[in-house]
Design an enzyme around this catalytic site. Sequence first.
Site, PDB file in Angstrom:
ATOM      1  N   GLU A  63       0.864  -1.162   0.099  1.00 29.29           N
ATOM      2  CA  GLU A  63      -0.141   0.031  -0.122  1.00 29.29           C
ATOM      3  C   GLU A  63       0.828   1.294  -0.022  1.00 29.29           C
ATOM      4  OE1 GLU A  63      -0.698  -2.865   1.569  1.00 29.29           O
ATOM      5  OE2 GLU A  63      -2.643  -3.354   0.843  1.00 29.29           O
ATOM      6  N   HIS A 132     -10.890  -5.642   7.896  1.00 27.00           N
ATOM      7  CA  HIS A 132     -11.669  -5.274   6.817  1.00 27.00           C
ATOM      8  C   HIS A 132     -12.818  -4.329   6.911  1.00 27.00           C
ATOM      9  CE1 HIS A 132      -9.315  -8.701   5.747  1.00 27.00           C
ATOM     10  NE2 HIS A 132      -9.493  -8.613   4.441  1.00 27.00           N
TER      11      HIS A 132
HETATM   12  C1  LIG Z   1      -1.629  -5.609   3.653  1.00 27.02           C
HETATM   13  C2  LIG Z   1      -2.705  -6.125   2.958  1.00 27.02           C
HETATM   14  N1  LIG Z   1      -3.141  -5.536   1.672  1.00 27.02           N
HETATM   15  C3  LIG Z   1      -4.090  -6.253   1.167  1.00 27.02           C
HETATM   16  C4  LIG Z   1      -4.526  -7.319   1.508  1.00 27.02           C
HETATM   17  C5  LIG Z   1      -5.771  -7.995   0.921  1.00 27.02           C
HETATM   18  N2  LIG Z   1      -5.554  -9.332   0.282  1.00 27.02           N
HETATM   19  C6  LIG Z   1      -5.729 -10.620   0.924  1.00 27.02           C
HETATM   20  S1  LIG Z   1      -5.321 -11.936  -0.271  1.00 27.02           S
HETATM   21  C7  LIG Z   1      -4.747 -10.875  -1.234  1.00 27.02           C
HETATM   22  C8  LIG Z   1      -4.108 -11.301  -2.640  1.00 27.02           C
HETATM   23  C9  LIG Z   1      -2.720 -11.992  -2.273  1.00 27.02           C
HETATM   24  O1  LIG Z   1      -2.169 -12.477  -3.609  1.00 27.02           O
HETATM   25  P1  LIG Z   1      -0.884 -13.280  -3.506  1.00 27.02           P
HETATM   26  O2  LIG Z   1       0.059 -12.788  -2.653  1.00 27.02           O
HETATM   27  O3  LIG Z   1      -0.595 -13.575  -4.765  1.00 27.02           O
HETATM   28  O4  LIG Z   1      -1.495 -14.700  -2.829  1.00 27.02           O
HETATM   29  P2  LIG Z   1      -2.565 -15.661  -3.477  1.00 27.02           P
HETATM   30  O5  LIG Z   1      -3.765 -15.618  -2.337  1.00 27.02           O
HETATM   31  O6  LIG Z   1      -3.040 -15.221  -4.887  1.00 27.02           O
HETATM   32  O7  LIG Z   1      -2.004 -17.331  -3.372  1.00 27.02           O
HETATM   33  C10 LIG Z   1      -5.087  -9.367  -1.096  1.00 27.02           C
HETATM   34  C11 LIG Z   1      -4.464  -8.218  -1.810  1.00 27.02           C
HETATM   35  C12 LIG Z   1      -4.014  -7.887   2.813  1.00 27.02           C
HETATM   36  N3  LIG Z   1      -4.297  -9.017   3.307  1.00 27.02           N
HETATM   37  N4  LIG Z   1      -2.997  -7.327   3.352  1.00 27.02           N
END
Ligand SMILES: Cc1ncc(C[n+]2csc(CCOP(=O)(O)OP(=O)(O)O)c2C)c(N)n1
Length: 329
Positions: A63, A132
């Site tokens: 962020e 959230h």
């Molecule tokens: C600091 C933060 N920003 C946003 C989120 C919301 N969020 C939850 S899962 C996710 C996607 C994560 O993608 P990736 O790291 O590629 O893992 P995947 O779940 O696709 O395996 C996001 C943006 C979060 N948990 N923490």
Amino acid sequence: MTEQNRITLVEAVNQALHFAMSKDEDVVVLGEDVAVNGGVFRATVGLRERFGIKRVMDTPLAEALIAGVSIGMATQGLKPVAEIQFLGFIYAAMEQLVSHAARMRNRTRGRLTCPLVVRVPFGGGIHAPEHHSESTEALFAHIPGLRVVIPSSPRRAYGLLLAAIENPDPVIFMEPKRIYRATKQVVPDDGQSLPLDTCFTLRQGTDITLVSWGASILETMQAAKQLAERDISAEVIDVACIKPLDIETILYSVKKTGRCVVIHEAARSFGVGAEIVSQLHEQAFFDLLGPVKRVTGYDITMPYYQMEKHYIPTTERIISAVEQSMEQA
Ligand SMILES: Cc1ncc(C[n+]2csc(CCOP(=O)(O)OP(=O)(O)O)c2C)c(N)n1
């Protein structure tokens, strides 16, 4: 008017983004999963396909980077609209927003402005974990140089987002996700923006003024309807533009009704509600028939979903505060 013409609040956000991007090629969109996936709540659906990868960018899960890159873009002539997935993840970006975005105009004596919009879904009621679901609009409203806007209907989402994108200064555009899909309205895609410095009076009344914003507008309007059945006439004001605050519209109403209840989902203390109550007591004290009341969330971390219904102000709590107010004079 057909059902097809009516759209939800999140669809109105999407419609405004499509309009703004088609009208002005300086408008760019960036954030986590906004491009390929169309955003965690689908607010950015179709933008990448229509405007391409140079204007609609997926970012890393970072962020601070989203805010920092956006500030760079904004000071150099672009109009970035950044998405932070949930308000509880914005804190890493606070240093950029508070120390740089908010001060850019002042720091450069007007040589640089920062026409940045940060869109951020917020608030409880969708059964999500605590970070959230919080409502920390007061944190941003407290910072000189930041505008804070919270739409509570599809039409206001469309018009206020267009205004935020046109505005030369940074705007924190907070989207109450509990009502993303709660109501539908016809929203003409005519590019008409709404003013960023006025409250919206949603219902006229003579006995009491109910002041609210965001998702709580839903319960506030329900309370006003139920009160009308008991011959209590409530005026309802949607603050919408939290900062700068249009206290004049609220004052005008409270001087007429003599009573006021402020309703918000955010924690009770040190917040936007407290600011409104304070200004009313400073400027309308002798018109008040009793103290201004507040119906709010509590001073606790947003509880998990089994408990959030006890945290979010209900219609019953609003009516009870109105009853107490009416008894006072
Ligand atoms: C600091 C933060 N920003 C946003 C989120 C919301 N969020 C939850 S899962 C996710 C996607 C994560 O993608 P990736 O790291 O590629 O893992 P995947 O779940 O696709 O395996 C996001 C943006 C979060 N948990 N923490």
